[in-house]
Write an enzyme that holds these catalytic residues in place. Structure first.
Site, mmCIF file in Angstrom:
data_model
loop_
_atom_site.group_PDB
_atom_site.id
_atom_site.type_symbol
_atom_site.label_atom_id
_atom_site.label_comp_id
_atom_site.label_asym_id
_atom_site.label_seq_id
_atom_site.Cartn_x
_atom_site.Cartn_y
_atom_site.Cartn_z
ATOM 1 N N ASP A 236 -6.394 2.136 -2.753
ATOM 2 C CA ASP A 236 -7.599 1.935 -1.937
ATOM 3 C C ASP A 236 -7.875 3.135 -1.029
ATOM 4 O OD1 ASP A 236 -5.654 1.525 -0.010
ATOM 5 O OD2 ASP A 236 -6.315 -0.499 0.558
ATOM 6 N N SER B 294 -0.746 1.778 19.597
ATOM 7 C CA SER B 294 -0.515 1.438 18.194
ATOM 8 C C SER B 294 -0.747 -0.057 18.004
ATOM 9 C CB SER B 294 0.924 1.794 17.823
ATOM 10 O OG SER B 294 1.312 1.102 16.655
ATOM 11 N N GLY B 295 -1.163 -0.427 16.819
ATOM 12 C CA GLY B 295 -1.351 -1.857 16.525
ATOM 13 C C GLY B 295 -0.053 -2.549 16.140
ATOM 14 N N THR B 296 1.011 -1.766 15.887
ATOM 15 C CA THR B 296 2.219 -2.361 15.303
ATOM 16 C C THR B 296 3.513 -2.099 16.065
ATOM 17 O OG1 THR B 296 2.359 -0.391 13.905
ATOM 18 C CG2 THR B 296 1.350 -2.342 12.924
ATOM 19 N N ASN C 114 -8.153 9.010 6.767
ATOM 20 C CA ASN C 114 -7.053 8.860 5.788
ATOM 21 C C ASN C 114 -7.539 8.680 4.341
ATOM 22 O OD1 ASN C 114 -7.810 6.139 5.463
ATOM 23 N ND2 ASN C 114 -6.309 5.395 6.936
ATOM 24 N N SER D 190 0.813 -1.212 0.000
ATOM 25 C CA SER D 190 0.000 0.000 0.000
ATOM 26 C C SER D 190 0.849 1.266 0.000
ATOM 27 C CB SER D 190 -0.954 -0.054 1.199
ATOM 28 O OG SER D 190 -1.882 0.983 1.157
#
Length: 524
Positions: free
Chosen positions: A261, A481-483, A353, A65
């Site tokens: 996307d 954060s997810g990461t 976003n 992405s």
């Protein structure tokens, strides 16, 4: 079993680097491309098993992405073109992280747990983006599919939403459209032409729209690096146009991200000030247009806008108080928004976003279709129903799709006779600021109320509430954060005091949630 011997043989050609652990998240797997060969092979295996389980075609998209060009990634697409389910995300993580000698055991565990009939036929569609690493990585996916005796179709270079579309077309036996790239362009471009046929458009995509929509294309991939100082994410974060792009005052511009996307719109005014129209502005324009058409058509259908905590407070206020549209807030991540949008007749969802789309329930589509074909209704209702029907056909309902979203927005602006400046002034965003705070362990933060309130650590939410009270029209929230081990801080207020609020909240996080490194410094 012969196929398991084949897996052992082929997996040796796609070895896993020792000690590497990756997590399948909302974006699938994503990291430096050099570390992904084994992941791709294993996702080929998993997609084949998933296809056998669902008795349907599954998609595998090779892309990272909006990440830098040296990265790559992979995500799986479920039968209706939606993201793969949560429990299969867990299967993906387990399979990806199994040591080389334990791969067969991990795969057999999934097959056993899901009670999969291995004699069932399997079909997998594979697509890739323009990164130099994507060719060999998509080949590794195809190797994984063939290792389990699955059938594959390699679409080569496609956008992520195009692959989602292909999978949906295939599994609806062509009801959603023709499962080819040409079929994709034909469907959405023809719908755009139908939607705008009674409007004179003089707008400064493709061969399909030469007369209807004039587009000047920049950063077409012939030179430069993917996502480098360009793309939707760059424009949104940096609040400026892509590097090297000259735009005249009032000229309407949009940027897609690396796999198309996400989309954001923007322009500069006569003073040269940059204006961004993000996902909130798009959701507002689209939902307002749809609500007006539903009213004109006399259709009693429930429409809602689904947002996350990051949606600007002004957009929520405008939708609820001016447009009287139901707004639902949910956790960050497209899969959460998509899920909530499915609860309504018409669900509009966009993340700030620029990733989003519109979902219509089967019942809503049928009512609109019936009204459009009814010879006994008055002209106004009939016209509204026809516009709604054509609007449905312009939208890629499987996933956020920059091309489809652009066509929809261009059509709405044309039908309403609006300039980008008029669209922008529907409401004015509250000033806002996002910051990150490094912590020893992000798991100390637990949230509730769609991530808008912190449950732990003790005292943090109370501290945030007290800080918010100091400012007008203010709000702030924090979420892990997810990461990575950081806590994300969001603040907004009626003047640029949002910066001061964000700083004060980040200090509270640092002190109460185990901050590491230096204390956050004031922004000014």
């Amino acid at each position: 079993m012969a196929e398991f011997q084949e897996i052992s043989k082929l997996s040796a050609l796609h070895p896993k680097p020792a000690g590497l652990v990756l997590q399948y998240g909302t974006s699938g797997f994503r990291t430096n491309a050099k570390q992904l060969d084994h992941i791709m092979f294993r996702m080929g295996l998993l997609a084949t098993v998933r296809s056998k389980k669902t008795k349907a075609t599954i998609g595998v998209m090779v892309t990272a992405s909006h990440n830098p060009e040296e990265d790559n990634g992979v995500k799986l697409v479920d039968p209706m073109g939606e993201m793969v389910t949560q429990d299969w995300e867990e299967h993906a993580t387990q399979l990806a992280n199994a040591d080389q000698e334990d791969l067969l055991t991990a795969l057999k565990n999934i097959i056993e747990k899901e009670a999969i009939n291995m004699s069932q036929e399997a079909n997998v569609f594979v697509g890739k983006d323009t990164r130099s690493s994507s060719a060999s990585l998509s080949q590794a996916v195809l190797d994984g599919v063939s290792a389990l005796g699955g059938h594959s179709k390699d679409y080569g270079l496609v956008t992520t939403p195009q692959l989602h579309y292909m999978v949906c077309c295939q599994n609806t036996q062509g009801k959603y459209g023709e499962a080819t790239v040409e079929g994709y362009y034909t469907k959405f471009c023809q719908a755009f032409i139908q939607l705008t046929k009674n409007v004179r458009i003089t707008l400064c995509l493709f061969v399909h729209l030469k007369k209807e929509l004039q587009i000047s294309l920049n950063n077409d991939g012939s030179k430069g690096r993917l996502n480098h100082q360009c793309g939707a994410d760059y424009v949104k974060v940096q609040q400026k146009p892509p590097t090297g792009i000259k735009i005249n005052p009032g000229e309407r511009c949009c940027s897609f991200d690396g796999d198309a996307d996400r989309i954001v719109y923007y322009y500069t005014d006569s003073e040269g000030t940059f204006h961004l129209l993000d996902g909130d502005k798009m959701a507002t324009l689209i939902s307002t247009f749809l609500k007006e058409l539903l009213t004109q058509a006399g259709l009693d259908l429930k429409i809602a806008v689904v947002q996350t905590a990051y949606a600007n407070g002004s957009s929520t206020h405008y939708l609820e108080n001016t447009m009287k549209v139901l707004v639902r807030c949910t956790k960050t991540g497209v899969k959460h928004l998509h899920h909530v949008a499915q609860e309504f007749d018409v669900g509009v969802y966009f993340e700030a976003n620029g990733h989003g789309t519109v979902l219509f329930s089967k019942a809503a589509e049928e009512k609109i279709q019936q009204l459009a074909e009814d010879t006994n209704v008055n002209d106004e209702r009939k016209k509204a129903a026809l516009l709604l029907r054509n609007t449905i056909n312009v939208i890629n309902q499987t996933v956020g799709d920059a091309i489809s979203d652009m066509l929809l927005i261009e059509a709405i602006l044309a039908i309403k006779g609006m300039t980008i400046q008029q669209w922008d002034t529907i409401y004015t965003d509250l000033p806002n600021r996002q910051l990150k705070v490094k912590v020893a362990d992000r798991r100390v933060i637990d949230t509730t109320d769609a991530e808008r309130r912190a449950v732990t650590p003790a005292g943090l939410q109370e501290a945030i509430d007290n800080l918010v009270k100091k400012y007008r029209q203010a709000r702030s929230f924090v979420r892990p954060s997810g990461t990575e081990d950081v806590v994300r801080v969001y603040a907004e207020a009626d003047t640029q005091s949002a910066d001061a609020l964000a700083h004060e909240v980040s200090l509270a996080v640092y002190r109460l949630a185990g901050g590491v490194g230096d204390e956050p410094k004031p922004l000014h």
